[in-house]
Design an enzyme around this catalytic site. Structure first.
Site, PDB file in Angstrom:
ATOM      1  N   GLY A   9       0.776  -1.349  -0.046  1.00 51.33           N
ATOM      2  CA  GLY A   9      -0.080  -0.182   0.121  1.00 51.33           C
ATOM      3  C   GLY A   9       0.942   1.106   0.095  1.00 51.33           C
ATOM      4  O   GLY A   9       0.664   2.280   0.594  1.00 51.33           O
ATOM      5  N   GLY A  12      -0.493   5.033  -1.331  1.00 57.42           N
ATOM      6  CA  GLY A  12      -1.367   5.691  -0.792  1.00 57.42           C
ATOM      7  C   GLY A  12      -0.953   6.717   0.068  1.00 57.42           C
ATOM      8  O   GLY A  12       0.150   7.348  -0.057  1.00 57.42           O
ATOM      9  N   ARG A  37      -1.081  -0.153  -7.572  1.00 56.02           N
ATOM     10  CA  ARG A  37      -0.971   0.831  -8.739  1.00 56.02           C
ATOM     11  C   ARG A  37       0.556   1.572  -8.629  1.00 56.02           C
ATOM     12  O   ARG A  37       0.922   1.385  -7.284  1.00 56.02           O
ATOM     13  CB  ARG A  37      -1.996   1.939  -8.749  1.00 56.02           C
ATOM     14  CG  ARG A  37      -2.056   2.672  -7.619  1.00 56.02           C
ATOM     15  CD  ARG A  37      -3.401   3.436  -7.450  1.00 56.02           C
ATOM     16  NE  ARG A  37      -3.725   3.583  -5.971  1.00 56.02           N
ATOM     17  CZ  ARG A  37      -3.363   4.652  -5.394  1.00 56.02           C
ATOM     18  NH1 ARG A  37      -2.654   5.790  -6.206  1.00 56.02           N
ATOM     19  NH2 ARG A  37      -3.747   5.062  -4.204  1.00 56.02           N
ATOM     20  N   ASP A  53      -1.147  -7.370  -5.000  1.00 55.40           N
ATOM     21  CA  ASP A  53      -2.304  -7.435  -4.437  1.00 55.40           C
ATOM     22  C   ASP A  53      -2.156  -7.755  -2.964  1.00 55.40           C
ATOM     23  O   ASP A  53      -1.804  -8.889  -2.666  1.00 55.40           O
ATOM     24  CB  ASP A  53      -3.335  -8.269  -4.999  1.00 55.40           C
ATOM     25  CG  ASP A  53      -4.616  -8.306  -4.371  1.00 55.40           C
ATOM     26  OD1 ASP A  53      -4.915  -8.081  -3.296  1.00 55.40           O
ATOM     27  OD2 ASP A  53      -5.459  -9.247  -4.944  1.00 55.40           O
ATOM     28  N   TYR A 143     -15.883  -0.133   8.429  1.00 55.32           N
ATOM     29  CA  TYR A 143     -14.141   0.144   8.565  1.00 55.32           C
ATOM     30  C   TYR A 143     -13.969  -0.134   9.955  1.00 55.32           C
ATOM     31  O   TYR A 143     -12.911  -0.821  10.218  1.00 55.32           O
ATOM     32  CB  TYR A 143     -14.163   1.551   8.220  1.00 55.32           C
ATOM     33  CG  TYR A 143     -12.753   2.104   8.180  1.00 55.32           C
ATOM     34  CD1 TYR A 143     -11.680   1.632   7.701  1.00 55.32           C
ATOM     35  CD2 TYR A 143     -12.361   3.172   9.208  1.00 55.32           C
ATOM     36  CE1 TYR A 143     -10.106   1.826   7.791  1.00 55.32           C
ATOM     37  CE2 TYR A 143     -10.992   3.327   9.396  1.00 55.32           C
ATOM     38  CZ  TYR A 143      -9.869   2.885   8.501  1.00 55.32           C
ATOM     39  OH  TYR A 143      -8.544   3.506   8.738  1.00 55.32           O
ATOM     40  N   LYS A 147     -11.276  -2.823  11.575  1.00 54.92           N
ATOM     41  CA  LYS A 147     -10.151  -2.480  12.452  1.00 54.92           C
ATOM     42  C   LYS A 147      -9.984  -3.232  13.748  1.00 54.92           C
ATOM     43  O   LYS A 147      -9.077  -3.527  14.389  1.00 54.92           O
ATOM     44  CB  LYS A 147     -10.011  -0.840  12.628  1.00 54.92           C
ATOM     45  CG  LYS A 147      -9.563  -0.247  11.354  1.00 54.92           C
ATOM     46  CD  LYS A 147      -8.258  -0.588  10.853  1.00 54.92           C
ATOM     47  CE  LYS A 147      -7.737  -0.027   9.502  1.00 54.92           C
ATOM     48  NZ  LYS A 147      -6.433  -0.588   9.241  1.00 54.92           N
ATOM     49  N   ILE A 173      -5.055  11.851   9.271  1.00 56.80           N
ATOM     50  CA  ILE A 173      -3.883  12.469   8.976  1.00 56.80           C
ATOM     51  C   ILE A 173      -3.850  13.608   7.891  1.00 56.80           C
ATOM     52  O   ILE A 173      -4.629  13.184   6.753  1.00 56.80           O
ATOM     53  CB  ILE A 173      -3.051  11.020   8.374  1.00 56.80           C
ATOM     54  CG1 ILE A 173      -2.841   9.839   9.595  1.00 56.80           C
ATOM     55  CG2 ILE A 173      -1.756  11.581   8.137  1.00 56.80           C
ATOM     56  CD1 ILE A 173      -2.336  10.016  10.746  1.00 56.80           C
TER      57      ILE A 173
HETATM   58  C1  AKB Z   1     -10.806   7.708   7.759  1.00 59.31           C
HETATM   59  O1  AKB Z   1     -11.439   9.052   7.878  1.00 59.31           O
HETATM   60  O2  AKB Z   1     -11.655   6.769   7.513  1.00 59.31           O
HETATM   61  C2  AKB Z   1      -9.559   7.648   8.340  1.00 59.31           C
HETATM   62  C3  AKB Z   1      -9.398   7.403   9.728  1.00 59.31           C
HETATM   63  C4  AKB Z   1      -9.613   8.179  10.731  1.00 59.31           C
HETATM   64  O3  AKB Z   1      -9.013   5.988   9.912  1.00 59.31           O
HETATM   65  N1  AKB Z   1      -8.480   8.679   8.078  1.00 59.31           N
END
Ligand code: AKB
Length: 313
Positions: A9, A12, A37, A53, A143, A147, A173
């Protein structure tokens, strides 16, 4: 001995800057950048690059053998806003890549792993202010679910198989080199570009939405510092809370106005508002500070100053 690092990655937002910093520290040929990519010109020209990948364990193993890789930094992930649109894809990418790399360490092909977690592990039932290291983790996003599950896998592989995996719960970030994609905190990057290009910005979060944030220099330094720490100093094996600053869209707009006095911000919340509202507004990262000496450098004022210095260039 210098580590030989594979960054998955690397093209990114975080990968681009982390790869270059690692190349500076350990030598260009010791850092193998990879992504599905190509990366930017600087990355492609300065050292080895492989198309990989991140969920393909066999290809990762081939590359590990080809370069005698000792450490993997796994940065490939689908972020919060995109993951809400593609839940299955997000789960597959975020989980299968982690399990592939954890297995490679369990099988002794590599010695150390870095894997980023996020403030998204927290949810609406978590204490919002100064969120402690150990607290309720009931995320309400795809997400966040990936995590929090990843964090459990990390501590499981550490406990059961002695895998040296290290992790940080990144806040939003902010960086200039490569724009983030598909995150909820991305507004805090776009606002600076739009301020300079158009002197106006429409924000997809409401004016008083406070979120934890960090400048890229601090995020890169924290990551490398964690990976360089003595194993006995790493007392938390799911993931460390990490913090530097927190602000609202209104506050960042005020900081920008010092440099662009006619800058105008307007607000139009979309589905990302609900995601942001489920996350903490500030983070207690005292464990990272005590265990391995984490210290941030940038706050909103100093970051804004640095950003405008660089953007004007
Ligand atoms: C997002 O906004 O999805 C990320 C995060 C806070 O993990 N920047």
């Amino acid at each position: 001995m210098k580590p030989i690092i594979l960054v998955l990655g690397a093209s990114g937002q975080i990968g681009t800057e982390l790869t270059q910093k690692l190349r500076l520290i350990y030598g260009n040929s010791n850092i193998i950048a990879s992504d599905i990519r190509e990366g930017n010109e600087e990355m492609m020209a300065s050292g080895p690059f492989e198309i990989i990948d991140a969920t393909d364990k066999a290809t990762i193993l081939n590359i590990i053998k080809k370069y005698n890789v000792t450490q993997v930094y796994l940065l490939a992930a689908m972020l919060s806003a995109t993951a809400e649109q593609y839940p299955q894809k997000a789960w597959n990418l975020n989980m299968n890549s982690l399990l592939a790399v954890l297995d490679l360490a369990k099988e002794k092909h590599i010695q150390q792993i870095y894997w980023p977690s996020s403030i998204a592990v927290f949810g609406p039932t978590t204490p919002k202010e100064n969120t402690p290291q150990k607290t309720v983790m009931e995320p309400s996003t795809v997400y966040g679910i990936s995590k929090v599950s990843g964090e459990f896998w990390c501590s499981y592989y550490h406990e059961k198989y002695g895998v040296d995996v290290r992790s940080l719960r990144y806040p939003g970030i902010i960086s200039l080199k490569t724009k983030p994609g598909g995150g909820t905190t991305d507004y805090a990057v776009d606002i600076y570009f739009k301020a300079l290009e158009e002197q106006k910005f429409e924000c997809f979060l409401s004016e008083n939405t406070r979120l934890p944030m960090m400048y890229m220099d601090d995020a890169v330094n924290a990551t490398i510092q964690l990976m360089q720490a003595k194993p006995e100093d790493i007392k938390i094996r799911n993931s460390y809370n990490l913090a530097a600053m927190d602000f609202t869209p209104k506050e960042v707009a005020k900081a920008i106005k010092k440099y662009i006095p006619n800058f105008k911000i307007s607000y139009k919340s979309d589905f990302r508002q609900e995601i942001a509202d489920s996350w903490p507004s500030s983070i207690d990262d005292s464990k990272a500070r005590n265990d391995w000496g984490w210290q941030h450098q940038f706050d909103l004022e100093s970051m804004t100053k640095d950003i405008f210095k660089n953007l004007k260039k």
